[in-house]
Enzyme design. Structure first.
Site, short mmCIF file in Angstrom:
data_model
loop_
_atom_site.label_atom_id
_atom_site.label_comp_id
_atom_site.label_asym_id
_atom_site.label_seq_id
_atom_site.Cartn_x
_atom_site.Cartn_y
_atom_site.Cartn_z
N SER A 145 40.24 -64.74 -12.07
CA SER A 145 40.98 -65.34 -11.91
C SER A 145 41.73 -63.81 -10.71
CB SER A 145 41.42 -65.82 -12.82
OG SER A 145 43.41 -66.13 -13.07
N TYR A 158 44.90 -67.16 -21.50
CA TYR A 158 43.72 -67.39 -20.17
C TYR A 158 43.97 -66.12 -19.60
CZ TYR A 158 43.08 -69.49 -15.05
OH TYR A 158 42.66 -69.37 -13.86
#
Ligand code: NAD
Length: 253
Positions: A145, A158
C-alpha cells in the site's frame, strides 16, 4: 525476448471476488494462467469475467476465511489436492479499520493484522514449503500500500500491517531467492474499490486525493494487472524483494 506468458502456470489469488484481486485474477488469466480463486464469499463475478476470455481453463474456487490461521495453513494443500501445484501466489486479501489512534481497540488491531500480515506470512510459508519439497520454483506477489511508505491517519493497524508487508517481502526474498522463489510486492495507490469507498464518498478527502495524484484519477483495478503479470512471469526472474508502486505518480509528489 522477455517472457510474460503464464501459460501452464497455476495462480492462487486471495480476495479474488472483487476489487483489486478480481482485476489481478483477470489479468493473470489473460496472460494464460489457470486460476484458483480464494474469497470469503463466492467469486461468481470474477468467474464470469474469466469465462468471457478465450483460452484460459475454468478457474477453481475455494471459500476461505483468512483470519483463521488453521484455514490459512491448510489452503495451499487443499488447492493443490484439488487442482495441482500452485506456481504463483498472490496475497491480495486485506481489510482496513478507521478510528483515531486514541480510540483504537484490540479488535481493530487484531482483525486487520490477522488478515493483512499474519495470513500473508503463513500462506507464503505453506506455498514455499510445498514448492521447496517438490523442487519447484515459484512467484509470490504481496499487495502492499502507499501506507507501506507513508503514515496515513486513523488507520493504525492498516499502516502497521502494510509497512510489515513491505518488510516481510524483503525478508522472504532474502531467504528464498536462491531457492528459486521470487517474493515481491505491489503497492497500489488510490484505487476505486470497496476498500476506499469511505474516502471516495467524503467529498473533501476525495478532492484532496484527486488533486495530489499526478495521473488525475483514481486507479481502476485493471490498471494493476500489468504489474501483477510482470512479477508473476519469468520476465521477473531476477527481481527479488521489491515493492513496486502502481500509484498514478502519488509517491513522486
Ligand atoms: P476490497 O474490499 O474490494 O477487497 C478486499 C478483498 O479481501 C475481498 O475479496 C475480500 O473478500 C477479501 N478479504 C477480506 N477479509 C478476508 C478474509 N478474512 N478472508 C478471505 N478474504 C478476505 O478492497 P481492495 O481495494 O480490492 O483491496 C485488495 C487489497 O489491496 C487489500 O490488501 C488492500 O489493502 C490493498 N490496497 C487497496 C488499495 C485501494 O486503493 N483500493 C490501495 C492499496 C492497497
Amino acid at each position: 525476448m522477455p517472457n510474460f506468458d503464464l501459460s501452464g502456470k497455476r495462480a492462487l489469488v486471495t480476495g479474488a471476488n472483487t476489487g483489486l484481486g478480481q482485476g489481478i485474477a483477470v489479468a493473470l488469466a489473460e496472460a494464460g494462467a489457470e486460476l484458483v480463486l480464494v474469497g470469503r464469499s463466492s467469486s461468481t463475478e470474477t468467474l464470469e469475467l474469466i469465462a468471457q476470455l478465450s483460452g484460459p481453463a475454468t478457474p477453481s474456487e475455494i471459500k476461505a476465511d483468512l483470519s483463521d490461521l488453521e484455514v490459512v495453513q491448510g489452503l495451499i494443500g487443499e488447492a493443490e489436492q484439488a487442482s495441482g501445484p500452485i506456481d504463483i501466489l498472490i496475497n491480495n486479501a486485506g481489510i482496513i479499520t478507521r478510528a483515531d489512534a486514541v480510540d483504537f481497540t484490540e479488535a481493530d488491531w487484531d482483525s486487520v493484522m490477522d488478515v493483512n500480515i499474519k495470513s500473508v506470512f503463513f500462506l507464503s510459508q505453506a506455498f514455499a514449503r510445498s514448492a521447496l519439497a517438490a523442487n519447484r520454483t515459484g512467484k509470490i506477489v504481496n499487495i502492499a500500500s502507499m501506507l507501506s511508505y507513508q503514515g496515513g491517519i486513523r488507520v493504525a493497524s492498516y499502516t502497521a500491517s502494510k509497512s510489515g508487508v513491505m518488510g516481510l517481502t524483503r525478508l522472504l526474498a532474502n531467504e528464498w531467492a536462491r531457492k528459486g522463489i521470487n517474493v515481491n510486492a505491489i503497492a497500489p495507490g488510490y484505487f476505486a474499490t470497496n476498500n476506499t469507498a469511505a474516502l471516495q464518498a467524503d467529498s473533501e478527502r476525495n478532492t484532496q486525493i484527486l488533486e495530489r495524484i499526478p495521473a488525475g484519477h483514481w486507479g481502476k483495478p485493471e490498471e494493476l494487472g500489468g504489474a501483477a503479470v510482470f512479477l508473476s512471469s519469468s520476465a521477473a526472474d531476477y527481481v527479488h524483494g521489491i515493492t513496486l508502486p502502481v500509484d498514478g505518480g502519488w509517491l513522486a509528489r
